[in-house]
Design a protein around this motif. Structure first.
Motif, PDB file in Angstrom:
ATOM      1  N   LEU A   1       5.426   4.308   1.783  1.00 51.26           N
ATOM      2  CA  LEU A   1       5.247   2.954   1.414  1.00 51.26           C
ATOM      3  C   LEU A   1       5.126   2.074   2.559  1.00 51.26           C
ATOM      4  O   LEU A   1       5.945   1.947   3.493  1.00 51.26           O
ATOM      5  CB  LEU A   1       6.301   2.161   0.264  1.00 51.26           C
ATOM      6  CG  LEU A   1       6.545   3.254  -0.817  1.00 51.26           C
ATOM      7  CD1 LEU A   1       7.625   2.886  -1.728  1.00 51.26           C
ATOM      8  CD2 LEU A   1       5.470   3.389  -1.760  1.00 51.26           C
ATOM      9  N   VAL A   2       4.199   0.960   2.363  1.00 48.90           N
ATOM     10  CA  VAL A   2       3.993   0.301   3.573  1.00 48.90           C
ATOM     11  C   VAL A   2       4.267  -1.222   2.931  1.00 48.90           C
ATOM     12  O   VAL A   2       3.530  -1.673   1.787  1.00 48.90           O
ATOM     13  CB  VAL A   2       2.448   0.431   4.292  1.00 48.90           C
ATOM     14  CG1 VAL A   2       2.318  -0.763   5.166  1.00 48.90           C
ATOM     15  CG2 VAL A   2       2.780   1.604   5.181  1.00 48.90           C
TER      16      VAL A   2
ATOM     17  N   PRO B   1      -5.710  -1.027  -0.260  1.00 50.94           N
ATOM     18  CA  PRO B   1      -5.243   0.544  -0.619  1.00 50.94           C
ATOM     19  C   PRO B   1      -5.111   1.626   0.350  1.00 50.94           C
ATOM     20  O   PRO B   1      -4.457   2.544   0.565  1.00 50.94           O
ATOM     21  CB  PRO B   1      -6.198   0.883  -1.694  1.00 50.94           C
ATOM     22  CG  PRO B   1      -6.802  -0.467  -2.270  1.00 50.94           C
ATOM     23  CD  PRO B   1      -6.786  -1.431  -1.062  1.00 50.94           C
ATOM     24  N   PHE B   2      -6.022   1.050   1.458  1.00 50.25           N
ATOM     25  CA  PHE B   2      -6.011   2.190   2.710  1.00 50.25           C
ATOM     26  C   PHE B   2      -5.007   1.991   3.654  1.00 50.25           C
ATOM     27  O   PHE B   2      -4.731   2.955   4.575  1.00 50.25           O
ATOM     28  CB  PHE B   2      -7.379   2.035   3.154  1.00 50.25           C
ATOM     29  CG  PHE B   2      -8.424   2.466   1.926  1.00 50.25           C
ATOM     30  CD1 PHE B   2      -8.829   3.799   1.779  1.00 50.25           C
ATOM     31  CD2 PHE B   2      -9.120   1.472   1.676  1.00 50.25           C
ATOM     32  CE1 PHE B   2      -9.696   4.009   1.013  1.00 50.25           C
ATOM     33  CE2 PHE B   2     -10.246   1.731   0.652  1.00 50.25           C
ATOM     34  CZ  PHE B   2     -10.448   3.108   0.400  1.00 50.25           C
ATOM     35  N   VAL B   3      -4.384   0.807   3.910  1.00 50.45           N
ATOM     36  CA  VAL B   3      -3.587   0.533   5.066  1.00 50.45           C
ATOM     37  C   VAL B   3      -2.209   1.496   5.288  1.00 50.45           C
ATOM     38  O   VAL B   3      -1.934   1.873   6.522  1.00 50.45           O
ATOM     39  CB  VAL B   3      -3.081  -1.074   4.918  1.00 50.45           C
ATOM     40  CG1 VAL B   3      -4.317  -1.797   5.163  1.00 50.45           C
ATOM     41  CG2 VAL B   3      -2.316  -1.431   4.105  1.00 50.45           C
TER      42      VAL B   3
ATOM     43  N   SER C   1       1.001  -1.142  -0.061  1.00 47.25           N
ATOM     44  CA  SER C   1      -0.114  -0.082  -0.065  1.00 47.25           C
ATOM     45  C   SER C   1       0.586   1.101  -0.088  1.00 47.25           C
ATOM     46  O   SER C   1       1.891   0.900   0.568  1.00 47.25           O
ATOM     47  CB  SER C   1      -0.919   0.034   1.219  1.00 47.25           C
ATOM     48  OG  SER C   1      -1.743   1.261   1.195  1.00 47.25           O
ATOM     49  N   ALA C   2       0.273   2.280  -0.508  1.00 50.43           N
ATOM     50  CA  ALA C   2       1.103   3.712  -0.609  1.00 50.43           C
ATOM     51  C   ALA C   2       0.195   4.814  -0.191  1.00 50.43           C
ATOM     52  O   ALA C   2      -1.147   4.588  -0.838  1.00 50.43           O
ATOM     53  CB  ALA C   2       1.787   3.650  -1.968  1.00 50.43           C
ATOM     54  N   VAL C   3       0.593   5.902   0.190  1.00 55.72           N
ATOM     55  CA  VAL C   3      -0.210   6.919   0.491  1.00 55.72           C
ATOM     56  C   VAL C   3       0.866   8.264   0.509  1.00 55.72           C
ATOM     57  O   VAL C   3       2.032   8.270   0.898  1.00 55.72           O
ATOM     58  CB  VAL C   3      -0.797   6.855   1.821  1.00 55.72           C
ATOM     59  CG1 VAL C   3       0.201   6.858   3.197  1.00 55.72           C
ATOM     60  CG2 VAL C   3      -1.960   8.200   2.081  1.00 55.72           C
TER      61      VAL C   3
ATOM     62  N   ILE D   1      -2.519   6.271  -3.156  1.00 53.44           N
ATOM     63  CA  ILE D   1      -1.814   6.101  -4.131  1.00 53.44           C
ATOM     64  C   ILE D   1      -1.900   4.695  -4.769  1.00 53.44           C
ATOM     65  O   ILE D   1      -1.304   3.547  -4.294  1.00 53.44           O
ATOM     66  CB  ILE D   1      -0.125   6.220  -4.283  1.00 53.44           C
ATOM     67  CG1 ILE D   1      -0.140   7.877  -3.541  1.00 53.44           C
ATOM     68  CG2 ILE D   1       0.494   6.303  -5.373  1.00 53.44           C
ATOM     69  CD1 ILE D   1      -0.694   8.961  -4.351  1.00 53.44           C
ATOM     70  N   GLU D   2      -2.392   4.542  -6.084  1.00 57.20           N
ATOM     71  CA  GLU D   2      -2.594   3.328  -6.547  1.00 57.20           C
ATOM     72  C   GLU D   2      -1.312   2.376  -6.724  1.00 57.20           C
ATOM     73  O   GLU D   2      -0.312   3.046  -7.475  1.00 57.20           O
ATOM     74  CB  GLU D   2      -3.587   3.398  -7.659  1.00 57.20           C
ATOM     75  CG  GLU D   2      -4.101   2.174  -8.377  1.00 57.20           C
ATOM     76  CD  GLU D   2      -5.110   2.397  -9.588  1.00 57.20           C
ATOM     77  OE1 GLU D   2      -5.670   1.404 -10.251  1.00 57.20           O
ATOM     78  OE2 GLU D   2      -5.250   3.632  -9.864  1.00 57.20           O
ATOM     79  N   ILE D   3      -1.420   1.352  -6.794  1.00 54.88           N
ATOM     80  CA  ILE D   3      -0.291   0.100  -7.167  1.00 54.88           C
ATOM     81  C   ILE D   3      -0.876  -0.769  -8.081  1.00 54.88           C
ATOM     82  O   ILE D   3      -1.975  -1.608  -7.695  1.00 54.88           O
ATOM     83  CB  ILE D   3       0.165  -0.468  -5.834  1.00 54.88           C
ATOM     84  CG1 ILE D   3       0.709   0.739  -4.922  1.00 54.88           C
ATOM     85  CG2 ILE D   3       1.529  -1.502  -6.165  1.00 54.88           C
ATOM     86  CD1 ILE D   3       1.644   0.061  -3.514  1.00 54.88           C
TER      87      ILE D   3
END
Length: 651
Positions: A140-141, A233-235, A106-108, A120-122
């Motif tokens: 980035l997680v 996507p939210f984590v 996941s990314a934000v 941010i979409e992956i």
């Protein structure tokens, strides 16, 4: 010879049950054939003395690393977490294109100028993003192996570190592997004494004391099954400051899912195995005295305790101390036992008190827990012979210890008979705490403290107990112990499930009493917190907006079963119904003597049962109506008393 000597000394001090905990430098490595032979010898020697044994399920703590065998022999089953992998400062107008490691989930992006954020979409391991105006950080997680620290008897320096990983608590296969390494090893050597000399396994503080968030490979699939949307996507947004209301709600959904998996895939798997082998599973969590910390690391106390045969707490770091620390938290375990039909709940006490209490202080600390409903005591001692010397140290050498030990045995026996009698249920706001609202926890504690100071006893109930565990019959909630609650008190809360709210309304409409004290729920949760609705009108309950226990609240409570003629906040009590009698355990928690008269629910003769020396004597009491008696109550400093009211004292 050493084990026999220790058992003989314990028994001579009126100790009938011992817990075997692995120690350092035992002469045979933990979980080796030599180790199990030592345990087998201890069990056989205990049997010869008609003593009983519990087995600690780990080589120190927390439970779940099998003395390092998980890391060495089943590394794929190690604990996993969501972790911040990388943070990139990015400039506006720039296009970022990254080929990501397979573990990035996941990314934000977070804008430090206005605290806004963007998911941010992956796609297929690639990230492509054009940075808008602002001062942005890209987070980035990843999903990776990561464990809580463990203290292991196999660690050469005796330290607490991450050398020996815990299992993935959310994976039932990992729990079964842990059982294979531990429980089944004991089974090979002492199975013939399971349920006889060996009474059960005791676990210790399983939790996620980690930088990140609990995770397992199946969690995103399980989440989608339960919540009907994709959380992946939210984590990454769970790691940023100033989270939006939407992200807080999604995060609460995540807490709901992983805490359910923890309960089902770790606690229930062990409890079921123990039940199949005529054993009890005893366990306490971490941070019971600091519930916001427990919610962060274990999710939901009551959910975890639901399958456990003997719920517990610990008091090892001065969490409880005479006239200084008088907390509520022992009631969490006793309430769980009552709710789920368990006869006993336990405390692990004193392991690391500094300074150590003397025998009188230790008795006060135990009485504090007994009067709040616990009825099994594990007192942590290390016999001196463990260090190569004969004889016992500390309290065991105190001439008063045998008398106090016998007192505790009698007290625990009496307090485990019959049925708990509290008819008030106080709701605990776990789901509000998932929304990062610890104010609700503080208000719940304040409300519960005031009830105890007013001698209005209660059990603490959770969302699932109200929503489904308890039966609803004509204005009463009836728990699995057969105990009934006629009143439900709900301290200030932020969220509640639709199912629970509907049952509360039905309860109120059938004659039960529901009292909201403080804020009523703003969110009503159906399948998800994300799509929760509310607020909505609740016109079927009393609402005390001030958040205080006012006269209106007091008048709405059921008639008291224990009523002093003059207030005294230091007198606490525990009431249990026996077959044809009522038992009251009364404790003066103060250093000052207290003299009152008390009106007790019950009818028949009044007796004092002296737990210290085992004698029973008649006491004077006058009838007060059809089902109450009035008794003179004189309590010295820190004194306890067992009062039995009834024409027939069958348990």
């Amino acid at each position: 010879e050493v084990i026999a000597r220790d058992l003989d000394e314990y028994k001579s001090k009126n100790v009938q049950i011992v817990t075997l905990e692995p120690g350092y430098d035992m002469g045979a490595s933990y979980l080796s054939e030599g180790w199990f032979k030592k345990v087998n010898m201890a069990v056989r020697l205990a049997k010869e003395r008609d003593m009983r044994v519990y087995l600690v399920d780990e080589g120190k703590y927390p439970s779940g690393f099998a003395g390092g065998k998980i890391s060495r022999e089943a590394p794929a089953l190690r604990m996993k977490a969501l972790l911040a992998a990388d943070t990139l400062n990015v400039k506006d107008g720039k296009t970022i294109s990254l080929d990501l490691d397979k573990n990035i989930v996941s990314a934000v992006a977070f804008n430090e100028n206005d605290s806004s954020s963007r998911i941010i979409e992956i796609n297929s391991g690639k990230l492509h993003w054009t940075v808008p105006d602002g001062d942005w950080q890209l987070l980035l997680v990843k999903h990776d192996f990561h464990t809580s620290p463990t203290r292991s008897v196999t660690n050469p320096d005796h330290g607490k570190d991450r050398t020996n990983s815990l299992i993935d608590y959310l994976d039932p296969e990992a729990t079964r592997k842990f059982i294979e390494f531990t429980h089944k090893g004991y089974k090979r050597y002492v199975e013939d004494e399971f349920g006889k000399t060996v009474l059960g396994f005791r676990g210790d503080e399983p939790d996620y004391s980690i930088r990140g968030l609990p995770c397992t490979p199946e969690i995103f699939t399980e989440f989608k099954k339960r919540k009907a949307y994709d959380v992946q996507p939210f984590v990454a947004s769970f790691f940023i400051p100033n989270q939006s209301e939407k992200i807080k709600r999604i995060r609460a959904d995540y807490w709901d899912v992983w805490s359910t998996m923890f309960a089902d895939n770790f606690f229930k798997v062990q409890a079921d195995w123990c039940a199949e082998h005529d054993l009890k599973y005893l366990v306490h969590l971490n941070h019971e005295d600091k519930m916001p910390a427990l919610v962060r690391s274990e999710g939901d106390f009551f959910r975890a305790m639901r399958p456990v045969q003997m719920p517990g707490v610990d008091a090892i770091w001065h969490q409880i101390w005479p006239n200084e620390n008088v907390p509520i938290y022992p009631k969490y375990a006793s309430s769980a036992a009552h709710l789920f039909g368990r006869r006993r709940s336990f405390t692990e006490s004193f392991a690391a008190y500094r300074p150590r209490p003397n025998i009188e202080q230790a008795k006060w600390i135990l009485d504090h827990q007994l009067v709040r409903g616990l009825n099994m005591v594990e007192v942590m001692f290390v016999p001196a012979s463990t260090h190569g010397k004969s004889g016992m140290r500390g309290w065991l050498a105190d001439k008063k210890f045998p008398e106090v030990a016998k007192y505790i045995q009698r007290a625990c026996y009496l307090l485990s008979q019959g049925q708990p009698a509290a008819d008030i249920a106080v709701y605990f706001p776990t789901s509000s705490m998932w929304l990062k609202d610890d104010r609700e926890h503080q208000h719940a504690l304040q409300t519960m403290h005031k009830f105890l100071q007013m001698q209005r006893d209660f059990d603490i109930v959770d969302e699932q107990a109200l929503g489904s565990v308890m039966q609803l019959e004509e204005g009463e909630f009836i728990n699995l112990s057969g105990q009934s609650y006629s009143t439900v008190v709900i301290p200030s809360i932020l969220a509640i499930s639709r199912k629970t709210l509907n049952r509360l309304e039905k309860f109120a409409n059938s004659g039960g009493q529901v009292i909201f004290i403080g804020r009523r729920p703003e969110l009503v949760v159906e399948q998800t917190f994300r799509n929760a609705s509310g607020p909505e009108p609740i016109d079927w309950a009393i609402h005390e907006k001030s958040g205080e226990i006012t006269d209106e609240v007091i008048n709405a409570l059921p008639q008291p079963d224990f009523k002093l003629n003059q207030p005294c906040e230091y007198i606490k009590y525990n009431h249990r119904h026996w077959k044809n009698a009522d038992l009251y355990f009364v404790f003066n928690e103060s250093k000052k003597p207290q003299k009152r008269s008390v009106t007790l629910e019950g009818k028949g003769q009044v007796q004092i049962w002296h737990a210290m020396h085992g004698k029973i004597e008649k006491a004077s009491g006058s009838s007060k109506g059809a089902n109450h008696v009035e008794v003179d109550l004189k309590l010295g400093p820190w004194e306890t008393r067992f009062i039995v009211v009834g024409s027939n004292t069958e348990l």
